[in-house]
Design an enzyme around this catalytic site. Sequence first.
Site, PDB file in Angstrom:
ATOM      1  N   ASP A 255       0.867  -1.196   0.000  1.00 18.75           N
ATOM      2  CA  ASP A 255       0.000   0.000   0.000  1.00 18.75           C
ATOM      3  C   ASP A 255       0.892   1.230   0.000  1.00 18.75           C
ATOM      4  OD1 ASP A 255      -2.273   1.767   0.271  1.00 18.75           O
ATOM      5  OD2 ASP A 255      -3.315   0.176   1.351  1.00 18.75           O
ATOM      6  N   GLY A 281       4.452   1.292  -1.738  1.00 23.36           N
ATOM      7  CA  GLY A 281       4.488   1.450  -3.187  1.00 23.36           C
ATOM      8  C   GLY A 281       3.272   2.175  -3.719  1.00 23.36           C
ATOM      9  N   PHE A 283       0.741   1.583  -7.057  1.00 24.62           N
ATOM     10  CA  PHE A 283       0.502   0.658  -8.167  1.00 24.62           C
ATOM     11  C   PHE A 283       0.280   1.352  -9.511  1.00 24.62           C
ATOM     12  CE2 PHE A 283      -3.798  -0.125  -5.880  1.00 24.62           C
ATOM     13  CZ  PHE A 283      -4.480   0.870  -6.566  1.00 24.62           C
ATOM     14  N   HIS A 301     -13.012  -1.786  -7.749  1.00 23.16           N
ATOM     15  CA  HIS A 301     -14.235  -0.988  -7.952  1.00 23.16           C
ATOM     16  C   HIS A 301     -13.993   0.508  -7.841  1.00 23.16           C
ATOM     17  CE1 HIS A 301     -16.073  -0.341  -3.650  1.00 23.16           C
ATOM     18  NE2 HIS A 301     -14.770  -0.379  -3.574  1.00 23.16           N
TER      19      HIS A 301
END
Lengths: 392, 392
Positions: A255, A281, A283, A301
């Site tokens: 995260d 990190g 993404f 979502h």
Amino acid sequence: MANPDNIGMIYPAAIPVSCLRTNSHRNRRNARCGGNPRVHEILRFLAILLYSGKQMTNQLTPENILKTGMAFWPAKTLLSAVELGVFTRLAQGSLSLDALAEQAGLHPRGARDFLDALVALGFLDREGDRYSNTSETDLFLDRNKPSYIGGILEMANRRLYPIWSDLTQALLTGKPQNEIRTGEADLFEKLYADPAGLKEFLAAMTGVSRAANMTIARAFPWHGYHTFVDVGTAQGDLAVQIALANSHLRGMGYDRPEVGPIFEQYAQTANVADRVSFVPGNFFEEDLPQADVVLMGHILHDWDLSTKKMLTRKAFDALPAGGAFVVYESLIDDDRSQNAFGLMMSLNMLIETPGGFDFTGADCMAWMKEAGFSNTRVEPLVGTDSMVIGIK
Amino acid sequence: MANPDNIGMIYPAAIPVSCLRTNSHRNRRNARCGGNPRVHEILRFLAILLYSGKQMTNQLTPENILKTGMAFWPAKTLLSAVELGVFTRLAQGSLSLDALAEQAGLHPRGARDFLDALVALGFLDREGDRYSNTSETDLFLDRNKPSYIGGILEMANRRLYPIWSDLTQALLTGKPQNEIRTGEADLFEKLYADPAGLKEFLAAMTGVSRAANMTIARAFPWHGYHTFVDVGTAQGDLAVQIALANSHLRGMGYDRPEVGPIFEQYAQTANVADRVSFVPGNFFEEDLPQADVVLMGHILHDWDLSTKKMLTRKAFDALPAGGAFVVYESLIDDDRSQNAFGLMMSLNMLIETPGGFDFTGADCMAWMKEAGFSNTRVEPLVGTDSMVIGIK
């Protein structure tokens, strides 16, 4: 007795379903032929039936419509009770009206109605003048118990209830109705910049997903794997539950760096810090850490279609042959006609994000196939949560 | 398998009620002795039970808590659908996703989720790509039908949903959270000064009370009386329904002068204008019109205790010996533990008025006795509405 000319004024309190079905079909026929539905004729027919005085089964009433339309009353009553710590105070033992009102800071005018409404809604018990928690509220809404799930309700109370006031505007414009509308920072930017808000958000995420986390920890065939990474790990409850239930596994929580201290404290309290570590990190900018199993819970979502597909590709790239990608969400059923919560969660993404939306298992499996996964399947978890599994 | 030291971290997805009851009693005993509840011991016990893997009945889950706490989602989804005229459009016949979205002005991003959520909630049907009303929504939520009850939902959407956001503040201060808070005019002053808003409010009152009105028109022993006055008559639906069902009666609708034209139009459309007339007035400044039966529906709950008693005395004074005073409201049950809607209506009065509150049948009968009524009784109407009858 009613004058037949006046029956258009009469609202039938309860109308047999059997005749309404007929009328509904007639309406549609008329519409197809370009005619207007013969509303007056139908109502006259219904009023005659009504006035015949026969008791019939399967009658139409507006009760479900009114109950649902006014359901923000019980919702807000419960949310205010969580906010005011009613259940946490009563977890220490029952209290009289006066004592509880004083402890919670309730003004005398509304205190008794408020607490009795909680009794009538089934969230408190009352014996004589003393209020106490029910078994459910004592277990799930006492802030001092690890089983507390009120985090999601605190967030719903503070954040979601007010912004859902603008649902119509969101539906008309397709645009978020939160801080984004006023040109402030993006939801996540803002969340991560506010440590107190971040902790509340992360705890809320844990509260709402722990039952699913525990099911994944036990139901997934972990014996075939050695390592895992939980992407968007938040407080780390999924990683912790998997490690607790599977002593042969080592895992990572991935995260943004701000989450690190919260994650590490949580893993230490659970005594799994030797097997579960945090990897900071982003993404959007980096590849995902390599592992035998990549998990994403309630992540996809949040994002638009192209980001969903990008994350699915990055999960594929992080896995060895035979590795598994596990996506879990409150999936919309493939027919999009059953899981109202999943569909409304997607409306929540409309209100909260510029492009996010919820999806069906079939949608997710199609994205996985497109990214190269060879086998895909959907498995139910608890409540409305399910997991979509892709094998590389 | 879980390390026993870690089970405090574990949230049991479902826990047998039988053990929770025991624990709950233990908690209270501890609290009475001044000790803290032994939360960890209890959770350890529960986790052991949980991990024994036995399937038990009567298990505790957080589902009802989460469902109620998030119930503002289905509420607001339905309220926005009423606002956008979804059901009124579909009353003309089924429509495709694109056609309905275009007619209702829905942006493509959320349209399908919104309409499918209405399907999953049971308010729309869908066949292939075409949406249609259910029997209930076609009857009760088509604005062009006299059976429309959406007025109350329009008001709930525009007014009540946003101000209920401040329930906690109302509970802490005992003060209204509407225009009154910002020093604007009182709710009713403001309503009566705005013709469009007034008409919406009056139609809403009719929609929510028509079923009860029709029941009063038929269930009350009208054969013993010749005249009636409906105090705070609004659009006049109660007076109209009574006149329609009892051709020997003459009646009056009593309300502020601004209501007159709306009332008279309504009575004319119903063909009862020859027996039902409007009397303008202000019940704070004047005596009530004399009649055999005085009715007040959803009036007393707007006001504080001394005003409630003043209105009860004025009703007594307006009646002949043997005359009847009929109060109808969503009465709170005498035990204040069953009618959640009545109790939350009282919280609505907390938010909307400086002193209003809802009450039980026993409360109302006591005020009637105090004013001099000799016989009092309570009779159920429909749903949560009841009537309290006092005979002079």
